[in-house]
Design a protein around this motif. Structure first.
Motif, PDB file in Angstrom:
ATOM      1  N   ALA A 279      -3.980  10.379  -0.798  1.00 52.15           N
ATOM      2  CA  ALA A 279      -3.493   8.942  -1.128  1.00 52.15           C
ATOM      3  C   ALA A 279      -2.873   9.006  -2.480  1.00 52.15           C
ATOM      4  O   ALA A 279      -1.882   8.029  -2.827  1.00 52.15           O
ATOM      5  N   PHE A 280      -3.800   9.534  -3.416  1.00 52.52           N
ATOM      6  CA  PHE A 280      -3.343   9.304  -4.809  1.00 52.52           C
ATOM      7  C   PHE A 280      -3.035  10.316  -5.713  1.00 52.52           C
ATOM      8  O   PHE A 280      -3.039  10.027  -6.942  1.00 52.52           O
ATOM      9  N   LEU A 302       2.022   2.692 -11.665  1.00 43.03           N
ATOM     10  CA  LEU A 302       2.262   1.938 -10.555  1.00 43.03           C
ATOM     11  C   LEU A 302       3.432   1.239 -10.605  1.00 43.03           C
ATOM     12  O   LEU A 302       3.954   0.363  -9.775  1.00 43.03           O
ATOM     13  N   LEU A 305       5.982   0.216  -8.024  1.00 45.53           N
ATOM     14  CA  LEU A 305       5.121   0.186  -6.555  1.00 45.53           C
ATOM     15  C   LEU A 305       4.284  -1.287  -6.408  1.00 45.53           C
ATOM     16  O   LEU A 305       4.436  -1.809  -5.423  1.00 45.53           O
ATOM     17  N   TRP A 317      -1.595  -3.063  -1.046  1.00 48.27           N
ATOM     18  CA  TRP A 317      -1.184  -1.891  -1.462  1.00 48.27           C
ATOM     19  C   TRP A 317      -2.137  -0.987  -1.182  1.00 48.27           C
ATOM     20  O   TRP A 317      -1.903   0.149  -0.643  1.00 48.27           O
ATOM     21  N   LEU A 318      -3.315  -1.202  -1.715  1.00 52.42           N
ATOM     22  CA  LEU A 318      -4.375  -0.469  -1.426  1.00 52.42           C
ATOM     23  C   LEU A 318      -4.523   0.047   0.058  1.00 52.42           C
ATOM     24  O   LEU A 318      -4.530   1.146   0.376  1.00 52.42           O
ATOM     25  N   ASP A 320      -2.618  -0.245   2.892  1.00 51.36           N
ATOM     26  CA  ASP A 320      -1.547   0.088   3.104  1.00 51.36           C
ATOM     27  C   ASP A 320      -1.432   1.910   2.938  1.00 51.36           C
ATOM     28  O   ASP A 320      -1.368   2.811   3.552  1.00 51.36           O
ATOM     29  N   ARG A 321      -1.917   1.863   1.486  1.00 48.52           N
ATOM     30  CA  ARG A 321      -1.907   3.445   1.095  1.00 48.52           C
ATOM     31  C   ARG A 321      -2.910   4.281   1.612  1.00 48.52           C
ATOM     32  O   ARG A 321      -2.505   5.431   2.052  1.00 48.52           O
ATOM     33  N   VAL A 322      -4.043   3.895   1.734  1.00 49.71           N
ATOM     34  CA  VAL A 322      -5.110   4.553   2.340  1.00 49.71           C
ATOM     35  C   VAL A 322      -5.054   4.743   3.802  1.00 49.71           C
ATOM     36  O   VAL A 322      -5.281   5.872   4.331  1.00 49.71           O
ATOM     37  N   LEU A 324      -2.406   4.902   5.464  1.00 42.96           N
ATOM     38  CA  LEU A 324      -1.460   6.040   6.145  1.00 42.96           C
ATOM     39  C   LEU A 324      -1.967   7.445   6.016  1.00 42.96           C
ATOM     40  O   LEU A 324      -1.562   8.131   6.859  1.00 42.96           O
ATOM     41  N   LYS A 325      -3.159   7.586   5.311  1.00 43.17           N
ATOM     42  CA  LYS A 325      -3.828   9.026   5.029  1.00 43.17           C
ATOM     43  C   LYS A 325      -5.058   9.092   5.718  1.00 43.17           C
ATOM     44  O   LYS A 325      -5.684  10.200   6.086  1.00 43.17           O
TER      45      LYS A 325
END
Length: 327
Positions: A279-280, A302, A305, A317-318, A320-322, A324-325
């Motif tokens: 994710a990061f 960031l 973003l 955003w957190l 959505d980002r997490v 996805l993975k």
């Protein structure tokens, strides 16, 4: 080929000379503190001096209690001149884990986190171990040292914390080290440290977490905005993991010039370290264990973003980002 504890000890000690000024660098938590105190004891009367410096500020209640009750003296790594010490040791971390580690030329690395290809005169990285304190207990035993009450208690707490009382991944050697140390610890000290009171200043973050949390599909997401210490993110992530039906917690906060994200899970068919990296990893440093992990992302990464000062958008955003993975 299996390397004996005696051989590891010999190679470790061969790095140092009697006139060395040694700096032990840590990201202070119970496991790192216990490991650092073990290094000090192993080098006692073998080098000119040993100091311990932390790249983070200790504010989490149990960690503060550990430092105070065990009389641990910590320097601020940011204030230590690069040329002040002739030898540098990193325990329970690797140079890539923090920018301040990379400030120094490292001679020794002893760690139990996944290997990040570190370079040093002596490297001992064993990811199969649940705690670096277990590894350092083997060094202490190989040196035929009877650990003092404070050293044994520190190592004991390091193992206890990083294995979550053996609820997270542990190796047979973690159990052996734990049993060995138990004979030398002070249980009253252990209890005082483990049940340290929460700083009243943290309560506002708990209130914020309760009011703004997002819960879905057994996952809890929280963004705390600007925080006085990343430790409060850890406390809140651990707290929500105790809620019935919760299998993942993700808690983020802005500290200094970084976004810190704490990952926790119940350890059932999950891997927080791999998720953090996926994710990061391309934005900053990220990694950890199956049940716990951490990411630290420079705010500059960031740009374009998300705006770190817009808390609701940061939380979305957190998520959505997490998501996805997340497996």
């Amino acid at each position: 080929m299996t390397v004996s504890a005696a051989e590891r000890l010999r190679k470790f000690q061969a790095v140092f000379k009697s006139d060395d000024q040694v700096l032990v660098l840590i990201n202070a938590d119970p496991d790192a503190i216990g490991a650092a105190l073990a290094v000090k004891r192993l080098l006692w009367r073998k080098v000119a001096s040993v100091a311990v410096a932390s790249v983070n500020t200790v504010k989490r209640p149990d960690n503060v209690a550990m430092v105070e009750l065990l009389g641990v003296k910590l320097l601020r790594a940011a204030d230590v001149p690069k040329t002040a010490f002739s030898r540098v040791v990193i325990v329970d971390s690797q140079p890539e884990h923090h920018e301040l580690f990379r400030k120094f030329d490292c001679d020794v690395i002893i760690d139990h986190h996944p290997v990040l290809k570190p370079k040093a005169a002596y490297v001992d990285i064993r990811p199969e171990y649940g705690a670096t304190s277990s590894m350092m207990t083997e060094y202490v035993k190989a040196a035929k040292i009877r650990p003092s009450t404070k050293l044994a208690t520190a190592l004991f707490l390091g193992i206890k914390t990083d294995t979550n009382d053996f609820q997270r991944k542990a190796f047979g050697e973690d159990v052996k080290a734990f049993q060995f140390l138990f004979k030398h610890i002070n249980l009253n000290l252990v209890q005082k440290i483990e049940f340290a009171e929460i700083n009243p200043g943290f309560l506002k973050y708990f209130q914020l977490a309760f009011n703004t949390r997002v819960m879905r599909r057994g996952r809890v997401y929280v963004h705390l905005g600007h925080v006085g210490t990343p430790d409060v993110c850890v406390l809140i992530a651990d707290f929500f993991l105790k809620v019935k039906g919760v299998g993942w917690t993700f808690v983020s906060g802005v500290f200094g010039k970084k976004l810190v994200v704490i990952f926790r899970n119940d350890g059932l068919r999950k891997n927080a370290g791999k998720l953090a990296e996926k994710a990061f990893g391309k934005l900053g440093s990220a990694g950890g264990h199956k049940g716990m992990a951490r990411a630290e992302i420079p705010l500059s990464a960031l740009s374009g973003l998300v705006d770190p000062d817009q808390d609701r958008k940061m939380l979305k955003w957190l998520i959505d980002r997490v998501d996805l993975k997340t497996p």
